[in-house]
Design a protein around this motif. Structure first.
Motif, PDB file in Angstrom:
ATOM      1  N   GLY A  68     -31.013 -18.105 -50.765  1.00  0.00           N
ATOM      2  CA  GLY A  68     -31.112 -18.289 -52.497  1.00  0.00           C
ATOM      3  C   GLY A  68     -30.084 -19.287 -52.893  1.00  0.00           C
ATOM      4  N   LEU A  69     -29.679 -19.643 -52.400  1.00  0.00           N
ATOM      5  CA  LEU A  69     -28.617 -21.088 -52.782  1.00  0.00           C
ATOM      6  C   LEU A  69     -29.041 -22.051 -52.800  1.00  0.00           C
ATOM      7  CD1 LEU A  69     -25.118 -19.247 -51.104  1.00  0.00           C
ATOM      8  CD2 LEU A  69     -25.706 -18.743 -53.911  1.00  0.00           C
ATOM      9  N   ASP A  70     -28.588 -23.316 -53.968  1.00  0.00           N
ATOM     10  CA  ASP A  70     -28.611 -24.185 -52.787  1.00  0.00           C
ATOM     11  C   ASP A  70     -27.058 -25.212 -53.527  1.00  0.00           C
ATOM     12  OD1 ASP A  70     -28.088 -26.017 -55.507  1.00  0.00           O
ATOM     13  OD2 ASP A  70     -29.818 -24.307 -55.849  1.00  0.00           O
ATOM     14  N   ILE A  71     -27.338 -26.440 -52.798  1.00  0.00           N
ATOM     15  CA  ILE A  71     -25.907 -27.199 -52.342  1.00  0.00           C
ATOM     16  C   ILE A  71     -24.819 -27.943 -53.636  1.00  0.00           C
ATOM     17  CG2 ILE A  71     -26.361 -27.385 -49.884  1.00  0.00           C
ATOM     18  CD1 ILE A  71     -27.293 -30.219 -51.178  1.00  0.00           C
ATOM     19  N   ILE A  72     -25.926 -27.739 -54.910  1.00  0.00           N
ATOM     20  CA  ILE A  72     -25.583 -28.813 -56.175  1.00  0.00           C
ATOM     21  C   ILE A  72     -25.121 -27.466 -56.712  1.00  0.00           C
ATOM     22  CG2 ILE A  72     -26.289 -29.175 -58.287  1.00  0.00           C
ATOM     23  CD1 ILE A  72     -26.337 -31.663 -55.674  1.00  0.00           C
ATOM     24  N   THR A  73     -25.119 -25.843 -56.452  1.00  0.00           N
ATOM     25  CA  THR A  73     -24.195 -25.044 -57.746  1.00  0.00           C
ATOM     26  C   THR A  73     -23.519 -23.923 -56.659  1.00  0.00           C
ATOM     27  OG1 THR A  73     -26.007 -23.738 -57.230  1.00  0.00           O
ATOM     28  CG2 THR A  73     -26.223 -24.856 -59.414  1.00  0.00           C
ATOM     29  N   MET A  74     -23.610 -23.949 -55.576  1.00  0.00           N
ATOM     30  CA  MET A  74     -22.861 -24.059 -54.840  1.00  0.00           C
ATOM     31  C   MET A  74     -21.055 -23.362 -55.094  1.00  0.00           C
ATOM     32  SD  MET A  74     -23.581 -23.758 -50.579  1.00  0.00           S
ATOM     33  CE  MET A  74     -23.111 -22.773 -49.584  1.00  0.00           C
ATOM     34  N   TYR A  96     -23.722 -36.105 -57.660  1.00  0.00           N
ATOM     35  CA  TYR A  96     -24.517 -34.294 -58.025  1.00  0.00           C
ATOM     36  C   TYR A  96     -23.780 -33.476 -58.466  1.00  0.00           C
ATOM     37  CZ  TYR A  96     -28.170 -36.774 -55.483  1.00  0.00           C
ATOM     38  OH  TYR A  96     -29.550 -37.845 -54.742  1.00  0.00           O
ATOM     39  N   ARG A  97     -22.223 -33.614 -58.128  1.00  0.00           N
ATOM     40  CA  ARG A  97     -21.108 -31.919 -58.622  1.00  0.00           C
ATOM     41  C   ARG A  97     -20.358 -32.875 -59.315  1.00  0.00           C
ATOM     42  NH1 ARG A  97     -21.737 -27.199 -55.685  1.00  0.00           N
ATOM     43  NH2 ARG A  97     -19.587 -27.053 -56.460  1.00  0.00           N
ATOM     44  N   ASP A  98     -19.764 -32.262 -60.481  1.00  0.00           N
ATOM     45  CA  ASP A  98     -18.541 -32.229 -61.413  1.00  0.00           C
ATOM     46  C   ASP A  98     -17.198 -31.702 -60.366  1.00  0.00           C
ATOM     47  OD1 ASP A  98     -20.166 -33.727 -63.009  1.00  0.00           O
ATOM     48  OD2 ASP A  98     -20.207 -31.608 -64.368  1.00  0.00           O
ATOM     49  N   ASP A  99     -17.788 -30.994 -58.965  1.00  0.00           N
ATOM     50  CA  ASP A  99     -16.610 -30.889 -58.460  1.00  0.00           C
ATOM     51  C   ASP A  99     -16.161 -30.796 -56.915  1.00  0.00           C
ATOM     52  OD1 ASP A  99     -18.261 -28.862 -58.323  1.00  0.00           O
ATOM     53  OD2 ASP A  99     -17.030 -27.023 -58.606  1.00  0.00           O
ATOM     54  N   ASP A 100     -15.346 -30.576 -55.859  1.00  0.00           N
ATOM     55  CA  ASP A 100     -16.253 -29.803 -54.763  1.00  0.00           C
ATOM     56  C   ASP A 100     -15.550 -28.988 -54.363  1.00  0.00           C
ATOM     57  OD1 ASP A 100     -16.376 -30.172 -51.617  1.00  0.00           O
ATOM     58  OD2 ASP A 100     -14.470 -32.174 -51.905  1.00  0.00           O
ATOM     59  N   PHE A 139     -19.682 -36.389 -50.947  1.00  0.00           N
ATOM     60  CA  PHE A 139     -20.327 -37.574 -51.209  1.00  0.00           C
ATOM     61  C   PHE A 139     -21.859 -36.435 -52.415  1.00  0.00           C
ATOM     62  CE2 PHE A 139     -24.991 -37.627 -51.112  1.00  0.00           C
ATOM     63  CZ  PHE A 139     -25.372 -39.011 -50.971  1.00  0.00           C
ATOM     64  N   LEU A 140     -21.976 -35.429 -52.698  1.00  0.00           N
ATOM     65  CA  LEU A 140     -21.914 -35.061 -53.492  1.00  0.00           C
ATOM     66  C   LEU A 140     -21.730 -35.533 -54.607  1.00  0.00           C
ATOM     67  CD1 LEU A 140     -23.649 -31.606 -52.562  1.00  0.00           C
ATOM     68  CD2 LEU A 140     -24.470 -33.481 -52.831  1.00  0.00           C
ATOM     69  N   GLU A 177     -34.284 -32.369 -50.136  1.00  0.00           N
ATOM     70  CA  GLU A 177     -34.925 -32.883 -49.062  1.00  0.00           C
ATOM     71  C   GLU A 177     -34.753 -34.344 -48.955  1.00  0.00           C
ATOM     72  OE1 GLU A 177     -38.686 -32.562 -47.921  1.00  0.00           O
ATOM     73  OE2 GLU A 177     -38.314 -30.574 -46.916  1.00  0.00           O
ATOM     74  N   ASN A 178     -34.708 -35.300 -50.447  1.00  0.00           N
ATOM     75  CA  ASN A 178     -33.896 -36.078 -50.898  1.00  0.00           C
ATOM     76  C   ASN A 178     -32.500 -36.421 -50.972  1.00  0.00           C
ATOM     77  OD1 ASN A 178     -37.216 -37.090 -52.030  1.00  0.00           O
ATOM     78  ND2 ASN A 178     -36.668 -36.101 -53.729  1.00  0.00           N
ATOM     79  N   ILE A 179     -31.570 -35.107 -51.086  1.00  0.00           N
ATOM     80  CA  ILE A 179     -30.444 -35.835 -51.947  1.00  0.00           C
ATOM     81  C   ILE A 179     -30.211 -35.676 -50.412  1.00  0.00           C
ATOM     82  CG2 ILE A 179     -28.358 -34.212 -51.478  1.00  0.00           C
ATOM     83  CD1 ILE A 179     -29.964 -32.660 -54.062  1.00  0.00           C
ATOM     84  N   ILE A 180     -30.396 -34.830 -49.191  1.00  0.00           N
ATOM     85  CA  ILE A 180     -29.709 -35.135 -47.963  1.00  0.00           C
ATOM     86  C   ILE A 180     -30.578 -36.296 -47.097  1.00  0.00           C
ATOM     87  CG2 ILE A 180     -30.602 -34.268 -45.207  1.00  0.00           C
ATOM     88  CD1 ILE A 180     -28.949 -32.522 -47.288  1.00  0.00           C
ATOM     89  N   LYS A 181     -31.500 -37.274 -47.414  1.00  0.00           N
ATOM     90  CA  LYS A 181     -32.030 -38.777 -47.006  1.00  0.00           C
ATOM     91  C   LYS A 181     -30.799 -40.061 -47.715  1.00  0.00           C
ATOM     92  CE  LYS A 181     -37.062 -38.046 -46.339  1.00  0.00           C
ATOM     93  NZ  LYS A 181     -38.116 -38.473 -47.067  1.00  0.00           N
ATOM     94  N   ARG A 182     -30.227 -39.065 -48.827  1.00  0.00           N
ATOM     95  CA  ARG A 182     -29.919 -40.253 -49.374  1.00  0.00           C
ATOM     96  C   ARG A 182     -27.960 -39.870 -48.727  1.00  0.00           C
ATOM     97  NH1 ARG A 182     -30.378 -42.514 -54.540  1.00  0.00           N
ATOM     98  NH2 ARG A 182     -27.994 -42.163 -54.958  1.00  0.00           N
ATOM     99  N   TYR A 183     -27.563 -38.722 -48.651  1.00  0.00           N
ATOM    100  CA  TYR A 183     -26.470 -38.080 -47.584  1.00  0.00           C
ATOM    101  C   TYR A 183     -26.390 -39.427 -45.890  1.00  0.00           C
ATOM    102  CZ  TYR A 183     -23.069 -35.861 -45.006  1.00  0.00           C
ATOM    103  OH  TYR A 183     -21.935 -35.186 -44.723  1.00  0.00           O
ATOM    104  N   LYS A 184     -27.605 -38.785 -45.548  1.00  0.00           N
ATOM    105  CA  LYS A 184     -27.991 -39.813 -44.136  1.00  0.00           C
ATOM    106  C   LYS A 184     -27.221 -41.373 -45.012  1.00  0.00           C
ATOM    107  CE  LYS A 184     -30.613 -39.668 -40.178  1.00  0.00           C
ATOM    108  NZ  LYS A 184     -31.827 -38.684 -39.617  1.00  0.00           N
ATOM    109  N   ARG A 185     -27.868 -41.394 -45.428  1.00  0.00           N
ATOM    110  CA  ARG A 185     -27.970 -43.113 -45.439  1.00  0.00           C
ATOM    111  C   ARG A 185     -26.731 -43.707 -45.864  1.00  0.00           C
ATOM    112  NH1 ARG A 185     -32.426 -43.771 -48.489  1.00  0.00           N
ATOM    113  NH2 ARG A 185     -31.303 -43.384 -50.495  1.00  0.00           N
TER     114      ARG A 185
END
Length: 305
Positions: free
Chosen positions: A46-52, A93-97, A87-88, A7-15
């Motif tokens: 059971g996934l998250d956007i940081i490790t997808m 938040y991630r090293d790759d895209d 953005f990540l 939720e915090n990441i998504i808030k930062r993304y929206k900003r």
């Protein structure tokens, strides 16, 4: 990763979309709507956007197809997902895209509907000028066609941004970017006729500067203009499905046929990328082909012997 962290990441993304990309509220809402689809998928799997991984994202894209979302809508959703992953990476938040190799479905070449100048004239001539909104509607259609405005730009157009003596209007487009667009003599004349009617209206506080008003003296909405143009097309005997955006396409196509440079058309339309404007070259190619098929003696089905 916890739900709170997401939720915090998504808030930062929206900003980020608001402050750094300078997107409008409507555009941000559209991006967040697309991202929400991805978050629901992650929650189910059971996934998250940081490790997808790319494979995870390909499975997500396949699910969009499986639940019946059309190719064009899939492309829009995946475009929003790509923005999130850029953005990540940008915010470490991630090293790759992983979306760099994520393919969108083929949608086929869809060329927008356009009106000829004669059809625009028919549209305007079909308006009943005895009705209070008649002249307003003529001015709306002519400004859309003469200036190539988006309907959102038209409803927010203000008197203070009209420079009719210099034949320019200042337009606020996507991302709050401003541009100057020339306005034709005909559009100016239709506006001046509308201003006579407008001067007799009781205008709502806060709406005094808007060029176009509804009958209650408030700002027009995009939906009101869409309904008006569809109704007027029927009155004019134009049986194709058209919208306010059709007049924008018609503006650009008319310029291209008249020999205008594609970069000039890009600037007038407020396109960020030239690739968006290039669709009008395809439109012109289609028109050329129709002309050849209709008029070249080797293609004409019926011709005088």
């Amino acid at each position: 990763m916890s739900k709170k962290t997401t939720e915090n990441i998504i808030k930062r993304y929206k900003r980020y979309l608001k402050l750094e990309r300078n997107f409008s509220s409507n555009t941000i809402d559209a991006y967040m709507y697309d991202v929400e689809k991805l978050l629901i998928y992650c929650d189910d799997k059971g996934l998250d956007i940081i490790t997808m991984t790319l494979d995870d994202l390909q499975q997500f894209a396949a699910q969009l197809h499986d639940i019946g979302i059309g190719a064009i809508s899939q492309c829009r959703v995946l475009s929003g997902v790509r923005s999130l992953f850029r953005f990540l990476q940008l915010d470490a938040y991630r090293d790759d895209d992983p979306t760099e190799l994520l393919e969108s479905p083929k949608t086929g070449e869809h060329l927008p509907e356009v009106l000829s100048t004669e059809e625009v004239d028919r549209l305007e001539d079909s308006i009943d000028l005895t009705k209070w909104e008649g002249q307003r509607n003529r001015a709306i259609i002519e400004v859309l066609f003469s200036c190539g405005l988006r309907v959102s730009e038209l409803v927010s157009l203000t008197l203070s941004n009209l420079y009719l003596d210099e034949q320019y209007v200042r337009v606020t487009g996507k991302g709050s970017k401003e541009r100057l667009v020339p306005i034709s003599d005909k559009a100016i004349k239709e506006l001046e006729y509308w201003f006579v009617d407008r001067s007799h209206m009781k205008i709502k506080p806060g709406s005094e500067d808007f060029v176009f008003l509804n009958r209650r003296g408030g700002q027009l909405t995009r939906t009101m203009i869409l309904i008006m143009i569809k109704r007027q097309a029927l009155e004019a005997g134009i049986l194709r499905t058209i919208s306010p955006h059709t007049l924008r396409h018609s503006f650009a196509t008319a310029l291209l046929k008249g020999g205008a440079d594609l970069r000039v058309i890009q600037a007038l339309l407020g396109h960020e990328n030239i690739s968006t404007t290039e669709i009008y070259t395809h439109l012109d190619d289609t028109t050329i082909r129709k002309e050849v098929m209709a008029h070249h003696p080797r293609n004409m089905r019926n011709f005088n012997k």
